[in-house]
Design an enzyme around this catalytic site. Structure first.
Site, PDB file in Angstrom:
ATOM      1  N   ARG A 110       5.435  -6.786   3.567  1.00 41.12           N
ATOM      2  CA  ARG A 110       4.096  -7.135   3.098  1.00 41.12           C
ATOM      3  C   ARG A 110       4.101  -6.889   1.595  1.00 41.12           C
ATOM      4  O   ARG A 110       4.235  -5.762   1.131  1.00 41.12           O
ATOM      5  CB  ARG A 110       3.037  -6.300   3.807  1.00 41.12           C
ATOM      6  N   GLU A 168      -8.212 -12.456   4.901  1.00 40.61           N
ATOM      7  CA  GLU A 168      -8.863 -11.146   4.829  1.00 40.61           C
ATOM      8  C   GLU A 168     -10.253 -11.207   4.204  1.00 40.61           C
ATOM      9  O   GLU A 168     -10.772 -10.192   3.748  1.00 40.61           O
ATOM     10  CB  GLU A 168      -7.988 -10.186   4.015  1.00 40.61           C
ATOM     11  N   HIS A 222       0.789  -1.228   0.000  1.00 42.70           N
ATOM     12  CA  HIS A 222       0.000   0.000   0.000  1.00 42.70           C
ATOM     13  C   HIS A 222       0.824   1.282   0.000  1.00 42.70           C
ATOM     14  O   HIS A 222       0.254   2.370   0.053  1.00 42.70           O
ATOM     15  CB  HIS A 222      -0.953   0.021   1.193  1.00 42.70           C
TER      16      HIS A 222
END
Length: 279
Positions: free
Chosen positions: A85, A164, A60
């Site tokens: 990540r 998720e 992100h």
């Protein structure tokens, strides 16, 4: 007389062990934070604190490979554990992340056994996986020779899979039981978003918590550590008391913005207190 320690020869070096992987295997909780800024200075400071691990958020944040490699090296040289990540499950992404010096990966949106198997295989050298052999930064970050790294990396690289979505929860036991899955990490915001009804209604807090508890239960059943992202240390300790072991508290970005807002609230009580950053 020789006044200084004799230099350590490469052939006498031993590859550093991954203490986070050892703690997870031993059933101990580990605590870390997210590196969202992609800033070398901030990463170096946090790496000198007592976090168990630091995860660079390549998914992100606008972080390139050169930034990532410098941060992984700085974190490892400070004695901490650099993780990443990753943005996807692509073999090349995983290969480049580990070759750049990360000690492990956190893979997002793992919903199926097939997805999990592909991620694990890309992180492991043959015969356990299909990771391509090359590079040198990875070995440097473990204080090892290239040969030692190639022989021992499969034992030290950490593979964390993210749950998720409701689909991921439904497939939890089969995914968590896979060889090479070192831990599970819940992204609570994505899980909540994936639980929305077709008209966009968010799940109730109770329904969301029920999903989280199903993940914890599945992990305990198959013996795989679980964890999640939390916003406050008190929440992380609560989850640890429930049996979670891989726990993130906020991020460098959140720590900066929260502290800045606390100061501004004193200076300007009626000032802007918008929710500017979470991770």
């Amino acid at each position: 007389m020789w006044l200084f320690p004799a230099p350590v020869r490469w052939k006498d070096r031993h590859m550093r062990q991954n203490p986070v992987k050892a703690k997870l295997k031993a059933g101990e909780p580990t605590f870390g934070t997210w590196l969202s800024l992609g800033d070398l200075y901030a990463s170096r400071v946090l790496a000198r604190m007592s976090w168990d691990w630091l995860t660079l958020d390549i998914e992100h944040s606008a972080i390139d490979w050169s930034q990532a490699a410098m941060i992984f090296g700085a974190v490892a040289d400070a004695g901490s554990v650099p993780l990443a990540r990753i943005p996807d499950h692509d073999h090349t992404t995983i290969k480049r992340t580990l070759d750049a010096g990360a000690w492990g990966i956190v893979a997002p949106m793992v919903d199926t056994v097939e997805q999990a198997q592909a991620v694990i295989a890309a992180a492991k050298y043959p015969p356990q996986g299909n990771r391509s052999v090359g590079g040198g930064m990875h070995a440097m970050n473990f204080g090892a020779t290239a040969g030692d790294y190639y022989r021992q990396a499969n034992d030290e690289i950490l593979v964390i899979l993210q749950t998720e979505s409701p689909t991921g929860v439904e497939n939890a036991e089969a995914i968590y039981a896979l060889p090479g899955c070192d831990g599970i990490f819940i992204g609570p915001n994505d899980l909540r978003a994936q639980m929305r009804t077709p008209d966009g209604t968010d799940p109730t807090p109770e329904a969301h918590e029920e999903m989280i508890q199903r993940v914890i239960a599945a992990g305990k059943k198959v013996g795989t550590p679980t964890g999640m992202h939390t916003m406050e240390p008190e929440e992380a300790l609560k989850r640890a008391s429930e049996g979670m072991q891989f726990l993130a508290i906020g991020s460098d970005l959140r720590m900066m913005t929260v502290k800045a807002q606390e100061s501004l609230k004193v200076l300007r009580p009626d000032g802007d207190q918008r929710d500017l950053a979470r991770y």
